[in-house]
Scaffold this active site. Structure first.
Site, short mmCIF file in Angstrom:
data_model
loop_
_atom_site.label_atom_id
_atom_site.label_comp_id
_atom_site.label_asym_id
_atom_site.label_seq_id
_atom_site.Cartn_x
_atom_site.Cartn_y
_atom_site.Cartn_z
N LYS A 233 0.82 -1.23 0.00
CA LYS A 233 0.00 0.00 0.00
C LYS A 233 0.84 1.26 0.00
O LYS A 233 2.02 1.25 0.37
CB LYS A 233 -0.97 -0.04 1.19
CG LYS A 233 -2.09 -1.04 0.90
CD LYS A 233 -3.41 -0.69 1.49
CE LYS A 233 -4.46 -1.67 0.97
NZ LYS A 233 -5.41 -2.05 2.00
N ARG A 267 -3.60 -9.96 4.84
CA ARG A 267 -4.06 -10.02 3.44
C ARG A 267 -2.91 -9.51 2.58
O ARG A 267 -2.56 -8.33 2.64
CB ARG A 267 -5.30 -9.14 3.28
CG ARG A 267 -5.90 -9.15 1.89
CD ARG A 267 -7.12 -8.25 1.83
NE ARG A 267 -7.72 -8.28 0.51
CZ ARG A 267 -7.31 -7.55 -0.52
NH1 ARG A 267 -6.29 -6.72 -0.39
NH2 ARG A 267 -7.91 -7.66 -1.70
#
Ligand code: HH2
Length: 285
Positions: A233, A267
């Site tokens: 991210k 995740r």
């Protein structure tokens, strides 16, 4: 207030996922399968059913404990995908994988119609970035036996990174997740099926993301398994200066720190590296 969801901590060492049970005595890895042309890190790589399925099987080979199949990107600015197009992307992949793997398969969607179709086809978990707030979503999960991940997002993917604002990000995310947890319990979803996620990158600045990561223990203390999605991210890029294709080390570091702070499901895009790192966490912890 809390109708019994603080109960017995040992209860949550297992996540009830339909016919399957996920052992959470050690942190587990959820491998990401994006059947999208526009995901932020791997968009377009696995758009065909065949490519998505073989990528998913590769992640299972690498040790994924859960697979998460998504047909709509939620990156900032991503365009919403019409229902039929999302179904056309994810259903053939899901139908193929349920025949080939015996780990829980999660469907990453906020659309109740996609949830219902996926559950009917054998999905064991619903991963909803809107925490079952769409009309009919709560019922779609309540009328089944599958697990659900409730994620926090401020705004929508179209606008969420324009002006994220909180007076107290940790408190506001906690209040939201607590309320959505209660909504699930009120709808009849058992506590052993529910996972919480602070939603890294979803309507959050770099500072918000860092604070949420630092205070992850607050979310774990709510008594439900916590899922963390920091893989590749932008906050990792903001800290390291690396582009999305060069965030493996930062992603593994984030997974390790999250696991050490109590996260139960990581995740990730890079399953093999994360699994290896988590073995060290389990050995030392
Ligand atoms: N992040 C993404 C998508 N789904 N679900 C949960 N529960 N938590 C997350 O942090 C999360 C999520 C975004 O990552 P990715 O799927 O790789 O990208 P895109 O949304 O662009 O497909």
């Amino acid at each position: 207030m809390n109708k019994g969801w603080h109960a017995n901590p040992f209860l949550f060492m297992q996540l009830h996922c339909g016919k399957l049970t996920l052992d959470l005595t050690a942190p587990r890895v959820m491998g990401i399968v994006n059947v999208t042309p526009d995901s932020f890190s791997d968009g377009g790589r696995y758009v065909s059913t065949q490519k998505a399925v073989s990528h998913a099987l590769q992640l299972v080979e690498e040790g994924a404990d859960i697979l998460d199949i998504g047909g709509e990107s939620t990156r900032p600015g991503a365009a919403p995908v019409p229902l039929q197009e999302e179904l056309d992307r994810v259903m053939p992949v899901l139908e193929s994988l349920v025949k080939q793997v015996n780990i829980p398969i999660s469907i990453d969607t906020y659309k109740p119609q996609v949830m219902r179709a996926a559950i009917a086809a054998g999905a064991s978990m619903v991963n909803d970035v809107r925490a079952l707030q769409e009309e009919g979503a709560l019922a779609a999960v309540a009328n089944s036996d599958v697990a659900v991940c409730l994620m926090h997002m401020q705004g929508t993917p179209q606008t969420m990174q324009e002006h994220p604002h909180y007076d107290d990000v940790v408190h506001e995310v906690t209040s939201f997740l607590t309320a959505r947890l209660q909504a699930c319990l009120d709808a009849g979803i058992r506590v052993s099926r529910i996972v919480l996620d602070p939603g890294f990158g979803f309507g959050k600045t770099r500072e918000h993301n860092i604070l949420l990561a630092r205070e992850l223990g607050v979310f774990c203390a709510l008594g439900q398994p916590v899922l963390v999605g920091l893989s590749r991210k932008s906050v990792l890029g903001q800290v390291t200066g690396n582009d999305v294709d060069a965030r493996l080390h930062a992603s593994v570091a984030a997974a390790v720190i999250s696991a050490m702070k109590g996260a139960k499901i990581l995740r990730v895009h890079d399953v093999a590296a994360t699994k290896e790192a988590l073995k060290i966490v389990s050995a030392i912890e």
